[in-house]
Design an enzyme around this catalytic site. Structure first.
Site, PDB file in Angstrom:
ATOM      1  CD  GLU B 255       5.236  87.600 130.696  1.00  0.00           C
ATOM      2  OE1 GLU B 255       4.421  87.641 130.691  1.00  0.00           O
ATOM      3  OE2 GLU B 255       5.714  87.833 129.556  1.00  0.00           O
ATOM      4  CG  HIS B 258       0.017  88.271 131.355  1.00  0.00           C
ATOM      5  ND1 HIS B 258      -1.239  88.526 130.126  1.00  0.00           N
ATOM      6  CD2 HIS B 258       0.907  88.390 130.426  1.00  0.00           C
ATOM      7  CE1 HIS B 258      -0.600  89.159 129.098  1.00  0.00           C
ATOM      8  NE2 HIS B 258       1.059  88.683 128.364  1.00  0.00           N
TER       9      HIS B 258
END
Lengths: 492, 492
Positions: B255, B258
C-alpha cells in the site's frame, strides 16, 4: 420531486459533515488545503442546487397541500421549514457562501497553529477575514435590533439578540452572586494522573448503558470534542482524554447527549432538512442533560462511583462519594470554558456573546480582542488571563466563522432545566432507575417526546409542547443551581 | 473556466473517496444505507457536471491551443485526457451511473455479511444486480474483441481484452511450470503468533524510511487493505495485522507503493483529472515494486532482518536470514489471492480474468460461479476449495461492481519488472543503498521519472518513456521469477 431534490441536498450536507469529521479526527495535517477546496466545492454545489428557482416554485405550489395538513405532520413541516431556509439562503450569493466555507476551513488550520504557539498575531488575519465575510453575510438580511441577529438566527432560529440579552441579563447577576458565595471545595484529588486507557474503558462502559443501538455510533479522541452524524444510524461522538483529570467522563456524556438527539430523530425525516434539532440551544439542552443533570447527580453516581473507584483505586480509593460529588458539583471560576463547572459556565458564554456583538457591530477591533477578553474575564469571573492560549484562542468557533454560536450553549443550560421538569413528571421513579444504573427509560422518553420531532417545530413550539409554555424561562435553571450549591458541604 | 470546472469535479471525486475510505475504515455498520445514498448523489452530481455540453464545447475550442503545445505539457495533456474521459462519460446515462454507484455500495455491504457467514446465496442477488448494470454499461460503448473491453478500459485505458489474453497466454504455462518445479520450502515459522502491536510498530518503522513526507499520510487497519488519497498531501494507506503471520509487512509496503505514487504526482496536476496514475496496472506495478522487488530482496533484509528478530525474538531468534528469505520468496499454491506468493499470484488473477469474461459474455451464470471457481483453482493451482469464504467470496471487487479490475494486478507484476530494469540503470548502487536501509534515492527516482507524470501520458507512452519500449513485455517478469526460484535452497 421536492423530496428527491431535498434528499440530494441533505446528502451533500451530510457529506460535508463526513469531510469535517475526518478533518478533525483522522486527516493528516498535509490534507488541509485540499480539504478546504473540497468543502468549498460541496458548499457551492449544495447552495446552487438549493436556491434554484424551481424549488421556490414547487414550494409555492405546495401551499394548498401544506394548509390542508396538520401543522406538525411531516409533510407540512417539511414544506414550511424548507421554505424558510430557501428564503434565507436565496439572499446569500453563492460566491459569498463558498468564500465563507473556504475561509472557515483555512481559519481553522491557522487557529490550530496559533493556539499551539500562543500567537494571536498569526490568527488575526484569518479572524479579520472571517469577520469581514460575516459582515457581508449580515448585509444580505434585515434586522431590527442588532446586526448580530441574522448570525444568531443560523444557530437559534427565530431568536433575537435582544431576547438573548434579556435572558442573559436575568442570569448574569444571579450567577455572579452564586459564584461569589459558593463554598470552597477541595477538588485536588481530581488533578492527578488518570491513565487515558482507564478513562476510555470507563467512558465506553457508561456509553454502553445510554441506550444507543450497537453498531450505529463511534467514540473517537480529538482535540476539541464534538458530535456529528451522517444518518440516525451513523453517529460520531468524540472526546478528549486529559491525562490529569477525569473530564473525559462528562465530555463523553455531553457528546452522547448530542448523539442521542441525532440517533432519536424519526426515520421518516431522514434525508430531509428536518433531520436535525430545531436549534443548537435545544440540542445543547440535551448534551447538558446527560452531562450534568444525569452525569453529576447523586443517583447516577450511587451506581457508578464504585466502578470508577475500581478503575482508579490508587487515586480514588480513599475518596468517599460525598467528597467526589462535592468536587464535581462545585462552583469555581477558571480560565477555560470547556472545563468550567455548571455555575460559571454561562458566565464564559456571556463574555463571548458581548464580544461577538461588539465585533460585528464594529465597536471592537479584532486586534484589541485579547485585551477585551482579559478585562471581561476579570469582571465576570475575577480571574487573570495568563496568555491567549488560555484566553481568546481557547475556542475553535471563531476560527471557522462560527459567530452567533456561543449563546446557544447558555440557552441550552437554561432549556435543559425546563425540559428536565417535564422528564421528572413523566418518569416519577427516575432517581431509583439511575441508582440502578438504568437509563433506558430516560433515553426512550426523550426520544419519543423530543428527539423524534427533529426540526418539524420551531424551538419555542418544541419547548411549549414539552413544558406547556413556549418561552425560554431561566428560573428553573437558577433554582437548580441555587439548590445544588446550597447542598454542598461548607467546610471551607 | 475548464480548469475551474474540472477542479470542482475532481473535488467531488476526492470527496467520494473520503466517503469510501471512511466506509471501510471507520464507519459503524449502521451507516451503510445512508452512505450508499450519499455516494450515489455525489456520483450523480459529478457526472452531470462533467458531461455538460459546455465542457464539450470548451474542449473543442481548445484544440488549437492543444496542438500548439508539447504533447506532454500539463495543458495539452489536460485537454487531451479530459476529452477522452468526457467522450466516454457522455455515453453513459446519469441514471445508470448513479444506479451502479448505489448497487456497488449496497453490494459491498451484502458481501461483508456473506463472506463472514460463508453464504454465497445471500450474495448472489447483489452480484446479479451489479452484473446486469455492467452489461447495460457495456452497451454504451463499441468494442471489437469482447464486451469485456469497455470494462477493462475503465481501469487499464487503451488496453484490449485480446492484448491481456495474449500476455496472460504467455505467462500462464511458464508460471504453472515454475510452480510445479519450485522447491518445497519450510515456512512453518511464519505461521505462529506475532503480536499485532509488534507488527504495527515494525511496519511503521519501515514506513518511516520510505521517504513519504511527515504529516501527509496515515496507516490504518482494515479488513481488506487498500490505499486512497485525497490530495498528494493526504494519502491514506491501510493494512491488516494477522495475528498468526507477518503478512502485514508486505501488505504495508504494497500500500505504501500506491501511497508513493499518489504522493509523488506533480503539484501542478492537483485538482485535475490527471492527478492519478495512467492506469491501475501502472499503479500496481509500484505497489509490487515496494512489496516485492524491494520488500522480499536480500539487500533490504540485510538491513531489516535484525530489527525484525529483535521485535519477535521468540519467534525468529533461531531463524537465520537465508531461511527467512527462502520462506518469503517461496512458490506455494494456496487458496487466497492476497496471501499468494509472487509466483502463484498471477495465476489467481488469470482465473478471475477468465471468469469475468464468461460472466460478461453470458456464458457463465453467476449461480454456477462457486463451481467454476473450484474447477479453475484445481486446474491452475492444484488446490481444493473448501468453502466460498476461501473461494469466490474472498475478494471485495465483484461486490462493488469492480469487474475488469483484476487483470491490472497481474499486469502490474509484469510492468514492475520492466520499470525495475530502468531503475537499476538509473541507480547502479541500489543494492548497497538498500543494505544500508536507505530508500530515499529510489523513492526520488521513481517520483521524478514516473509518479510526477500523473496521468498525462497513456500507460504505454509512460512505459515507453521509462524503458524505451512502449509495450507490455512479460519476459523480464518471467526471468525474475525463474532466477528467484532457482536461487532457493532445494533441501526438499
Amino acid at each position: 420531486m421536492l423530496r428527491e431534490r431535498l434528499a440530494e441536498i441533505s446528502d451533500l450536507a451530510r457529506t460535508a459533515g463526513v469531510l469535517a469529521w475526518d478533518q478533525k479526527v483522522t486527516m493528516p495535517p498535509g490534507g488541509h488545503p485540499a480539504r478546504a477546496e473540497a468543502l468549498a466545492t460541496l458548499s457551492r454545489v449544495a447552495h446552487e442546487k438549493f436556491v434554484d428557482d424551481e424549488i421556490g416554485r414547487t414550494l409555492e405550489s405546495l401551499r394548498p397541500l401544506e394548509e390542508s395538513l396538520e401543522h406538525d405532520s411531516d409533510d407540512a413541516s417539511l414544506i414550511r421549514v424548507t421554505r424558510r431556509d430557501w428564503e434565507k439562503q436565496r439572499r446569500v450569493p453563492t460566491e459569498l457562501r463558498v468564500e465563507m466555507t473556504r475561509a472557515a476551513a483555512l481559519g481553522n488550520q491557522v487557529w490550530i497553529e496559533a493556539r499551539a504557539t500562543n500567537d494571536f498575531g498569526t490568527f488575526l488575519p484569518a479572524l479579520r477575514r472571517n469577520l469581514e465575510l460575516k459582515r457581508r453575510y449580515v448585509e444580505c438580511f434585515e434586522w431590527d435590533d442588532s446586526p448580530y441577529t441574522p448570525l444568531l438566527d443560523d444557530f437559534e432560529p427565530y431568536m433575537k439578540t435582544s431576547e438573548v440579552a434579556e435572558v442573559f441579563g436575568t442570569i448574569r447577576p444571579v450567577l455572579a452572586e452564586l459564584v461569589r458565595e459558593a463554598p470552597q471545595v477541595d477538588a485536588s484529588f481530581l488533578e492527578q494522573p488518570f491513565a487515558a486507557g482507564g478513562q476510555e474503558a470507563f467512558c465506553k462502559r457508561i456509553l454502553d448503558t445510554l441506550g444507543l443501538e450497537e453498531g450505529t455510533y463511534r467514540l473517537d479522541p480529538t482535540v476539541h470534542p464534538f458530535c456529528t452524524s451522517f444518518s440516525t444510524r451513523d453517529v460520531r461522538m468524540t472526546t478528549r482524554y486529559n491525562e490529569t483529570g477525569l473530564d473525559s467522563i462528562w465530555s463523553t456524556m455531553h457528546e452522547a447527549g448530542h448523539g442521542h438527539y441525532a440517533h432519536g430523530i424519526a426515520p421518516s425525516l431522514e434525508r430531509t432538512l428536518l433531520a436535525t434539532s430545531p436549534s443548537l440551544g435545544l440540542n445543547e439542552s440535551q448534551s447538558r442533560t446527560w452531562e450534568n443533570l444525569v452525569g453529576r447527580s447523586r443517583p447516577f453516581w450511587l451506581h457508578w462511583y464504585e466502578p470508577l473507584q475500581e478503575t482508579f483505586p490508587v487515586q480514588l480509593g480513599d475518596v468517599d462519594l460525598d467528597t467526589f460529588l462535592a468536587a464535581v458539583n462545585r462552583a469555581e471560576p477558571g480560565l477555560i470554558r470547556v472545563e468550567a463547572d455548571e455555575t460559571t459556565y454561562s458566565l464564559h458564554i456571556i463574555l463571548r456573546f458581548e464580544l461577538e456583538q461588539q465585533l460585528i457591530e464594529g465597536s471592537l477591533d479584532p486586534k484589541d480582542l485579547p485585551e477585551a477578553w482579559s478585562a471581561g474575564m476579570a469582571d465576570l469571573l475575577g480571574v487573570e488571563v495568563p496568555d491567549d492560549t488560555h484566553g481568546v484562542l481557547q475556542d475553535i468557533h471563531w476560527s471557522q466563522g462560527g459567530i452567533g454560536y456561543f449563546p446557544t450553549y447558555a440557552l441550552g443550560n437554561v432549556i435543559s432545566l425546563q425540559i428536565w421538569a417535564a422528564v421528572r413528571e413523566g418518569i416519577p421513579d427516575l432517581d431509583a432507575q439511575m441508582e440502578a444504573g438504568e437509563l433506558g427509560e430516560l433515553a426512550a422518553w426523550l426520544r419519543d417526546n423530543l428527539y423524534s420531532l427533529g426540526r418539524k417545530l420551531t424551538p419555542k413550539e418544541t419547548i411549549g409542547r414539552l413544558t406547556g409554555t413556549p418561552a425560554i424561562d431561566p428560573q428553573p435553571y437558577l433554582a437548580y443551581l441555587r439548590e445544588k450549591l446550597a447542598s454542598l458541604p461548607t467546610h471551607a
